[in-house]
Design a protein around this motif. Structure first.
Motif, PDB file in Angstrom:
ATOM      1  N   ASP A 222      12.094  -0.866  32.259  1.00  0.00           N
ATOM      2  CA  ASP A 222      13.859   0.229  31.789  1.00  0.00           C
ATOM      3  C   ASP A 222      13.228   0.540  30.326  1.00  0.00           C
ATOM      4  OD1 ASP A 222      16.316   0.557  31.827  1.00  0.00           O
ATOM      5  OD2 ASP A 222      16.462  -1.564  31.136  1.00  0.00           O
ATOM      6  N   TYR A 223      12.290   1.131  30.023  1.00  0.00           N
ATOM      7  CA  TYR A 223      11.695   1.205  28.280  1.00  0.00           C
ATOM      8  C   TYR A 223      12.501   2.216  27.834  1.00  0.00           C
ATOM      9  CZ  TYR A 223       8.926   2.261  24.237  1.00  0.00           C
ATOM     10  OH  TYR A 223       8.747   2.704  22.761  1.00  0.00           O
ATOM     11  N   VAL A 224      13.230   3.662  28.417  1.00  0.00           N
ATOM     12  CA  VAL A 224      13.648   4.234  28.289  1.00  0.00           C
ATOM     13  C   VAL A 224      15.882   3.879  27.417  1.00  0.00           C
ATOM     14  CG1 VAL A 224      15.318   6.805  27.935  1.00  0.00           C
ATOM     15  CG2 VAL A 224      13.551   6.030  29.227  1.00  0.00           C
ATOM     16  N   VAL A 235       9.974  -3.608  25.053  1.00  0.00           N
ATOM     17  CA  VAL A 235       9.468  -3.251  24.226  1.00  0.00           C
ATOM     18  C   VAL A 235       7.966  -3.325  24.580  1.00  0.00           C
ATOM     19  CG1 VAL A 235      10.531  -2.157  22.785  1.00  0.00           C
ATOM     20  CG2 VAL A 235       9.943  -4.613  22.366  1.00  0.00           C
ATOM     21  N   SER A 236       6.783  -3.195  24.090  1.00  0.00           N
ATOM     22  CA  SER A 236       5.677  -3.618  24.305  1.00  0.00           C
ATOM     23  C   SER A 236       5.574  -4.848  23.309  1.00  0.00           C
ATOM     24  CB  SER A 236       4.045  -2.510  24.539  1.00  0.00           C
ATOM     25  OG  SER A 236       4.415  -2.451  23.254  1.00  0.00           O
ATOM     26  N   ARG A 237       5.921  -4.733  22.190  1.00  0.00           N
ATOM     27  CA  ARG A 237       4.779  -4.790  21.479  1.00  0.00           C
ATOM     28  C   ARG A 237       3.382  -5.403  21.277  1.00  0.00           C
ATOM     29  NH1 ARG A 237       8.757  -9.514  19.675  1.00  0.00           N
ATOM     30  NH2 ARG A 237      10.920  -8.782  20.861  1.00  0.00           N
ATOM     31  N   LEU A 238       2.853  -4.547  21.465  1.00  0.00           N
ATOM     32  CA  LEU A 238       1.888  -4.191  20.992  1.00  0.00           C
ATOM     33  C   LEU A 238       0.745  -3.448  19.889  1.00  0.00           C
ATOM     34  CD1 LEU A 238       1.020  -2.234  24.460  1.00  0.00           C
ATOM     35  CD2 LEU A 238       0.117  -4.875  24.166  1.00  0.00           C
ATOM     36  N   SER A 239       2.152  -3.227  18.886  1.00  0.00           N
ATOM     37  CA  SER A 239       1.704  -2.760  17.971  1.00  0.00           C
ATOM     38  C   SER A 239       0.355  -3.618  17.264  1.00  0.00           C
ATOM     39  CB  SER A 239       2.624  -3.105  16.973  1.00  0.00           C
ATOM     40  OG  SER A 239       3.750  -3.979  17.000  1.00  0.00           O
ATOM     41  N   SER A 272       5.409   8.773  24.390  1.00  0.00           N
ATOM     42  CA  SER A 272       5.876   9.554  22.785  1.00  0.00           C
ATOM     43  C   SER A 272       5.675   9.233  22.018  1.00  0.00           C
ATOM     44  CB  SER A 272       7.174  10.655  22.967  1.00  0.00           C
ATOM     45  OG  SER A 272       7.982   9.530  23.494  1.00  0.00           O
ATOM     46  N   GLU A 273       6.067   7.694  21.925  1.00  0.00           N
ATOM     47  CA  GLU A 273       6.059   6.815  21.256  1.00  0.00           C
ATOM     48  C   GLU A 273       4.695   5.950  20.240  1.00  0.00           C
ATOM     49  OE1 GLU A 273       8.431   5.026  19.243  1.00  0.00           O
ATOM     50  OE2 GLU A 273      10.084   6.831  20.909  1.00  0.00           O
ATOM     51  N   LEU A 274       3.849   6.127  21.528  1.00  0.00           N
ATOM     52  CA  LEU A 274       2.617   6.264  21.370  1.00  0.00           C
ATOM     53  C   LEU A 274       2.379   8.084  20.438  1.00  0.00           C
ATOM     54  CD1 LEU A 274       0.314   5.119  23.962  1.00  0.00           C
ATOM     55  CD2 LEU A 274       0.989   3.756  22.116  1.00  0.00           C
ATOM     56  N   GLY A 335       6.975 -12.662  12.379  1.00  0.00           N
ATOM     57  CA  GLY A 335       5.625 -11.483  11.919  1.00  0.00           C
ATOM     58  C   GLY A 335       5.664 -10.460  12.423  1.00  0.00           C
ATOM     59  N   TYR A 336       7.456 -10.203  13.736  1.00  0.00           N
ATOM     60  CA  TYR A 336       7.220  -8.911  13.961  1.00  0.00           C
ATOM     61  C   TYR A 336       8.294  -8.484  13.905  1.00  0.00           C
ATOM     62  CZ  TYR A 336       8.724  -5.955  18.059  1.00  0.00           C
ATOM     63  OH  TYR A 336       8.636  -4.666  18.899  1.00  0.00           O
ATOM     64  N   MET A 337       9.702  -7.870  13.830  1.00  0.00           N
ATOM     65  CA  MET A 337      10.146  -7.335  14.213  1.00  0.00           C
ATOM     66  C   MET A 337      10.866  -5.963  14.922  1.00  0.00           C
ATOM     67  SD  MET A 337      12.967  -5.229  11.184  1.00  0.00           S
ATOM     68  CE  MET A 337      12.656  -6.147   9.611  1.00  0.00           C
ATOM     69  N   HIS A 338      11.863  -5.579  15.591  1.00  0.00           N
ATOM     70  CA  HIS A 338      12.308  -4.493  16.617  1.00  0.00           C
ATOM     71  C   HIS A 338      12.006  -3.787  16.246  1.00  0.00           C
ATOM     72  CE1 HIS A 338      14.358  -2.575  20.041  1.00  0.00           C
ATOM     73  NE2 HIS A 338      13.381  -3.529  21.002  1.00  0.00           N
ATOM     74  N   ASN A 339      11.538  -2.581  16.456  1.00  0.00           N
ATOM     75  CA  ASN A 339      12.046  -1.173  15.956  1.00  0.00           C
ATOM     76  C   ASN A 339      13.693  -0.978  15.478  1.00  0.00           C
ATOM     77  OD1 ASN A 339      10.744   1.284  14.797  1.00  0.00           O
ATOM     78  ND2 ASN A 339      12.669   2.155  17.162  1.00  0.00           N
ATOM     79  N   ARG A 340      14.221  -1.329  16.854  1.00  0.00           N
ATOM     80  CA  ARG A 340      15.432  -0.702  16.391  1.00  0.00           C
ATOM     81  C   ARG A 340      16.383  -1.353  14.702  1.00  0.00           C
ATOM     82  NH1 ARG A 340      19.698   2.506  16.262  1.00  0.00           N
ATOM     83  NH2 ARG A 340      19.588   3.156  18.603  1.00  0.00           N
ATOM     84  N   PHE A 369       2.764  -8.659  11.443  1.00  0.00           N
ATOM     85  CA  PHE A 369       1.475  -8.878  12.034  1.00  0.00           C
ATOM     86  C   PHE A 369       1.092  -7.101  11.943  1.00  0.00           C
ATOM     87  CE2 PHE A 369       1.812 -12.427  13.545  1.00  0.00           C
ATOM     88  CZ  PHE A 369       1.222 -13.573  13.092  1.00  0.00           C
ATOM     89  N   ASP A 370       1.896  -5.971  12.519  1.00  0.00           N
ATOM     90  CA  ASP A 370       1.399  -4.951  12.546  1.00  0.00           C
ATOM     91  C   ASP A 370       1.396  -4.007  11.109  1.00  0.00           C
ATOM     92  OD1 ASP A 370       3.900  -3.560  11.761  1.00  0.00           O
ATOM     93  OD2 ASP A 370       4.420  -3.766  14.171  1.00  0.00           O
ATOM     94  N   ALA A 371       1.725  -4.436  10.317  1.00  0.00           N
ATOM     95  CA  ALA A 371       1.460  -3.754   9.080  1.00  0.00           C
ATOM     96  C   ALA A 371       0.098  -2.357   9.204  1.00  0.00           C
ATOM     97  CB  ALA A 371       0.957  -4.605   7.852  1.00  0.00           C
ATOM     98  N   ALA A 374      -0.530   3.729   7.671  1.00  0.00           N
ATOM     99  CA  ALA A 374       0.014   5.098   8.079  1.00  0.00           C
ATOM    100  C   ALA A 374       1.391   5.388   8.554  1.00  0.00           C
ATOM    101  CB  ALA A 374      -0.686   5.651   9.502  1.00  0.00           C
ATOM    102  N   ASN A 375       1.661   4.406   9.805  1.00  0.00           N
ATOM    103  CA  ASN A 375       3.246   3.768  10.589  1.00  0.00           C
ATOM    104  C   ASN A 375       4.378   2.944   9.745  1.00  0.00           C
ATOM    105  OD1 ASN A 375       2.228   4.505  13.076  1.00  0.00           O
ATOM    106  ND2 ASN A 375       2.049   2.597  13.630  1.00  0.00           N
ATOM    107  N   ASN A 376       3.698   2.444   8.574  1.00  0.00           N
ATOM    108  CA  ASN A 376       4.263   1.504   7.537  1.00  0.00           C
ATOM    109  C   ASN A 376       4.927   2.790   6.628  1.00  0.00           C
ATOM    110  OD1 ASN A 376       5.864  -0.542   6.737  1.00  0.00           O
ATOM    111  ND2 ASN A 376       4.674  -1.242   4.802  1.00  0.00           N
TER     112      ASN A 376
END
Ligand SMILES: Cc1cc2nc3c(=O)[nH]c(=O)nc-3n(C[C@H](O)[C@H](O)[C@H](O)COP(=O)(O)OP(=O)(O)OC[C@H]3O[C@@H](n4cnc5c(N)ncnc54)[C@H](O)[C@@H]3O)c2cc1C
Length: 476
Positions: A222-224, A235-239, A272-274, A335-340, A369-371, A374-376
């Motif tokens: 139910d990712y969408v 969400v995967s929390r793989l970042s 597409s998020e990747l 050490g994490y924050m959800h994207n929304r 943790f995922d700092a 590029a993405n930040n």
């Protein structure tokens, strides 16, 4: 022949093409260097904690053969190669300017000594030079970058198995024990933030598999829709694992698609998020100063406000806006924050408080943790409206309605803002509107055990709109 593999942001044995290349020769030695020169912008506090545990796990996987150093790679590596009698150095390609410069200098130094250095792609699905417009210039808009560029290019390779490694005889050669890297300062915070994470390649795979094989309305299934709700487990929390390379983007791409048709909507959006990660790296590659300079030059002289008290309140989760405070506390505690909520707190900082996005970038850099270089930077430029394909300046997230919409039963907000535990949903995101008896019953005393809002939403939104409207119109 001995080959030395230099681990950087590829802290894994499986699907590591550079390590595979090293292992084909004869004996393999392994090194990690905490680079202290200008090649590495210093890691933030949370990333250091992640790195400490990652190196410990990787060393175990390598039967204790990982050599650790702190200092300047250009000084350390040629000497170490000499001591190991190694003829070749392998490393996974990196993309930030200082790292690229160091790598090419090392190649030159080794070449002058009759040795070789192989920089091999391994951390991106597509190399930045591969995905350009027909005229060879880089894409500036995500959708054509991904849909027209990436999806029409060579599909991501099937992940490689971990190679059989024949370790070179271990030498000490001034290598340091992990503790000497001083990545842990001993504060309670550092112990607490790791408690929900298994920081290792194995932990990354466990998380990826759980996400990909989840039941019907969980994980990728139910990712969408689910990915918008911070209380849900979609969400995967793989970042952080992707950031430090404990899993590769290829492994994430293929594992997610294991039991799905390529047209599956959930899979398509996750991939597409990747793709957004690829886009950020492409931006960094083509705009090496992206951490400091706005991609849209018209923002260069924008009149940001200065207010250290507001900044502190934002950092500490004491703004008086419950969804903002919950998110900032999630960041500090986990050490994490959800994207929304990254988008909500980002918009609040740069629009409602009108503070420079550099402040947000720096705080995230220190606490995530995922700092990620590029993405930040890309995320902050996007939210500030000065990035490529950025949110338009007039898009200001309303922290009250965003909370009501994306945390409708308040589960997420109450978890991190326990002061509002007994606040009814109707006033959870705007406690200042609650009648006195509602506040009393909920045990909330505004300005005492929970802050009054530090700015007013409507007025601060208008202030931002007025300021941004003064920008030159040209988007370059
Ligand atoms: C202001 C701001 C700052 C950010 N800083 C970082 C950062 O330092 N490091 C970081 O990895 N991400 C950053 N992001 C992007 C995004 O928020 C995180 O990648 C995502 O929340 C990580 O959670 P996840 O692994 O559960 O994501 P999932 O939704 O499961 O996505 C899977 C993977 O796709 C990639 N991804 C997802 N969304 C994005 C995105 N918008 N941009 C780039 N890659 C994405 C990540 O690698 C992520 O792990 C930032 C976003 C914003 C708005």
């Amino acid at each position: 022949m001995t080959v030395l593999h230099w681990f950087r942001d590829d802290l894994r044995l499986s699907d590591n093409p550079a390590l595979n290349h090293a292992s084909q020769s004869a004996k393999t030695a392994y090194v990690y260097i905490l680079e202290e020169d200008e090649a590495a912008s210093a890691l933030g506090g949370a990333a250091q904690v992640w790195l400490h545990h990652s190196l410990s796990a990787l060393n175990q996987q390598l039967d204790g053969n990982l050599l650790l150093y702190k200092g300047c790679a250009i000084d350390i590596l040629p000497e170490l190669m000499g001591a190991l009698d190694a003829k070749m150095l392998t490393m996974t390609r990196r993309y930030h300017q200082a790292g690229v410069k160091t790598d090419s200098e090392i190649r030159e130094i080794l070449a002058a000594q009759g040795k070789s250095a192989s920089v091999i792609s391994g951390n991106l699905l597509w190399e930045p030079e591969e995905i350009t417009k027909q005229d060879g210039t880089p894409y500036k808009v995500f959708t054509p970058f991904y849909r027209r560029g990436c999806l029409n290019a060579q599909p991501p390779r099937i992940p490689l198995a971990a190679p059989a490694l024949d370790h070179a005889p271990i030498i000490s050669h001034n290598a340091l024990p992990l503790e000497a890297l001083r990545l842990l300062g001993g504060a309670d915070w550092q112990t607490n933030i790791t408690k929900d994470w298994n920081i290792s390649e194995k932990g990354g795979h466990a998380r990826l598999q759980a996400f990909a094989a989840a039941s019907s309305n969980d994980g990728i299934n139910d990712y969408v829709d689910g990915r918008n709700f911070p209380a849900r487990t979609n969400v995967s929390r793989l970042s952080p694992y992707l950031r430090f390379g404990q899993i590769s983007a290829h492994q994430a791409w293929h594992e997610a698609g294991k039991n799905k048709s390529p047209e599956d909507k959930q899979l398509d959006i996750f991939r597409s998020e990747l793709g957004w990660r690829e886009f950020s790296y492409s931006l960094l590659h083509f705009n090496p100063d992206m951490k400091t300079n706005p991609l849209q030059k018209r923002f260069a002289s924008f009149g940001w406000a200065e207010d250290s008290e507001h900044l502190k309140r934002w950092q500490r989760g004491q703004t008086g806006y419950p969804i903002v405070d919950a998110a900032m506390r999630e960041l500090y505690q986990t050490g994490y924050m959800h994207n929304r909520v990254r988008m909500i707190v980002g918009s609040f900082l740069v629009k409602n408080l009108l503070l420079h996005w550099h402040h947000g970038e720096a705080w995230f850099w220190d606490c995530l943790f995922d700092a990620d270089r590029a993405n930040n930077s890309a995320g902050w430029q996007w939210i500030a409206g000065c990035g490529a394909d950025a949110a338009p300046y007039f898009r200001v997230f309303n922290p009250v309605t965003q909370g009501q919409k994306f945390d409708p039963d308040g589960t997420y907000t109450r978890r991190f803002v326990p002061e509002l535990q007994d606040m009814p949903n109707k006033f959870l995101f705007n406690p200042w509107d609650a009648p006195k008896d509602v506040l009393r019953r909920a045990g909330v005393q505004l300005g005492q055990n929970y802050p009054q809002p530090i700015v007013e939403v409507k007025a601060s939104r208008q202030r931002a709109l007025d300021a941004f409207a003064d920008l030159p119109k040209s988007k370059i």
